[in-house]
Scaffold this motif. Structure first.
Motif, short mmCIF file in Angstrom:
data_model
loop_
_atom_site.label_atom_id
_atom_site.label_comp_id
_atom_site.label_asym_id
_atom_site.label_seq_id
_atom_site.Cartn_x
_atom_site.Cartn_y
_atom_site.Cartn_z
N LYS A 180 42.24 37.83 44.57
CA LYS A 180 42.61 36.73 45.45
C LYS A 180 43.90 36.09 44.95
O LYS A 180 44.05 35.85 43.74
N VAL A 181 44.80 35.81 45.90
CA VAL A 181 46.11 35.27 45.56
C VAL A 181 46.30 33.93 46.26
O VAL A 181 45.99 33.79 47.45
N ARG B 161 40.09 33.23 37.43
CA ARG B 161 38.69 33.55 37.14
C ARG B 161 38.50 35.05 37.23
O ARG B 161 38.96 35.69 38.19
N VAL B 162 37.80 35.65 36.27
CA VAL B 162 37.69 37.10 36.17
C VAL B 162 36.24 37.50 35.89
O VAL B 162 35.57 36.89 35.06
N THR B 163 35.77 38.54 36.61
CA THR B 163 34.47 39.14 36.28
C THR B 163 34.61 40.65 36.25
O THR B 163 35.48 41.23 36.91
N GLU B 164 33.74 41.28 35.49
CA GLU B 164 33.64 42.74 35.46
C GLU B 164 32.17 43.11 35.50
O GLU B 164 31.40 42.69 34.62
N GLU C 92 41.80 34.94 41.37
CA GLU C 92 40.48 35.55 41.19
C GLU C 92 40.63 37.06 41.04
O GLU C 92 41.42 37.68 41.75
N VAL C 93 39.85 37.62 40.12
CA VAL C 93 39.80 39.07 39.92
C VAL C 93 38.34 39.48 39.75
O VAL C 93 37.66 38.96 38.86
N GLU C 94 37.88 40.37 40.61
CA GLU C 94 36.50 40.85 40.53
C GLU C 94 36.52 42.37 40.46
O GLU C 94 37.06 43.03 41.35
#
Length: 329
Positions: A142-143, A86-89, A150-152
């Protein structure tokens, strides 16, 4: 019989620790039988599976470094990414390979911090994008099972906030790398409580409830906004008294906690309705006016805590529409 189950995946099935031990016994017995030597390696592989899936401090730091290297190359294909990542920018849903992935060219400064307990890592620095000299970049990863789930990302560019100075984030701050002596360390819960009290003090307009160190300083988007006359003459506590234009601090998260270094990486949203009377703690009239415009503020904020008191704050922020989501509720 009570069994403390820690689940692990093996050949598409989910076994509890108890069931895994039973299975090990069965496989070991089979391995000793004629015609079943193909099972001989299974117990060792099964035993090491859970350990191999853990991501310690070195593992998390390596993943952050690899992520940033891939970002500079505009190519995420070599990263260990989960299928449901899941990714947000800047609070918006995104994808690896989109957004900043298309424009980042290099990082002139990198500061990372990790939390093997939560399996998460934080980062901030200055990213050069095509056609500019540098923008402010903050990251949470998050790993799980050694894969990114997860990437924020927060990218603050010129005009995203009236306080903006990437050149102020080019020199590492030793305080964030200093190990806190054991006698002065706070527990994980105490570190989170100290950071959370900062947001409580802002929301409730009660700076007296925040445990500030006498030498506390705060830097926002590369500009020191405390003890920095003439524009920002107030100390940490005095400056909080001047931000009653912030009506709410919501969606608080504390994804990275490092007891050894006394660090807390927090992500929150400030709501600023624009109808409160107080003036921001700066003598700059232009900044005063812009800081009171109706909006919300997405913040990634790093706290250094010593002996239970907040000694240093490094904040990265960008304006978003009033009431906007961080994308992680």
């Amino acid at each position: 019989m009570h069994v403390n189950c820690a689940f692990a995946e093996w050949r598409g099935q989910c076994f509890s620790r108890f069931n895994r031990r039973v299975l090990l016994v069965v496989l070991t017995l089979l391995a000793s039988m004629p015609g079943h030597r193909s099972f001989a390696a299974a117990p060792a592989a099964l035993q090491s599976g859970a350990q191999d899936a853990r991501c310690d401090r070195a593992c998390l730091l390596a993943i952050v470094s690899d992520y940033l290297d891939a970002l500079e190359k505009h190519d995420p294909t070599g990263l260990p990414v989960a299928s449901d990542v899941r990714v947000t920018e800047n609070g918006r849903i995104s994808k690896l390979g989109e957004g900043i992935w298309k424009t980042a060219s290099s990082f002139s400064y990198r500061q990372s911090f990790v939390d093997p307990v939560s399996g998460q890592a934080g980062f901030y620095g200055v990213v050069k994008e095509e056609g500019d000299t540098g923008d402010i970049f903050a990251l949470r990863i998050k790993v799980r099972n050694r894969k990114i789930v997860e990437v924020e990302t927060l990218v603050a560019r010129p005009g995203s906030h009236p306080i903006f100075n990437p050149d102020g984030i080019l020199t590492p701050k030793a305080v964030f790398n200093d190990v806190v002596p054991e006698s002065e360390r706070s527990s994980r819960q105490q570190l989170i409580a100290a950071a959370n009290s900062y947001f409580d003090g802002i929301e409730r307009h009660k700076p007296e409830i925040i445990p500030f160190h006498p030498d506390c300083n705060r830097t926002e988007n590369g500009i020191q906004t405390t003890n920095n006359p003439p524009r920002f003459p107030s100390n940490c506590r005095e400056s909080i008294a001047g931000v009653s234009y912030i009506s709410r601090v919501r969606d608080r998260r504390f994804p990275v906690v490092d007891e050894t270094h006394g660090l807390v990486w927090a992500i929150v949203l400030f709501d600023i309705p624009g109808n409160l009377a107080s003036l921001p703690p700066t003598s700059d009239k232009q900044i005063q006016a812009k800081l009171r415009e109706p909006r919300s503020l997405l913040l990634f904020e790093l706290f250094k805590v010593e002996s239970g008191r907040i000694a240093e704050i490094e904040a990265f922020m960008s304006n978003v529409p009033l009431g906007a989501s961080s994308g992680w509720q």
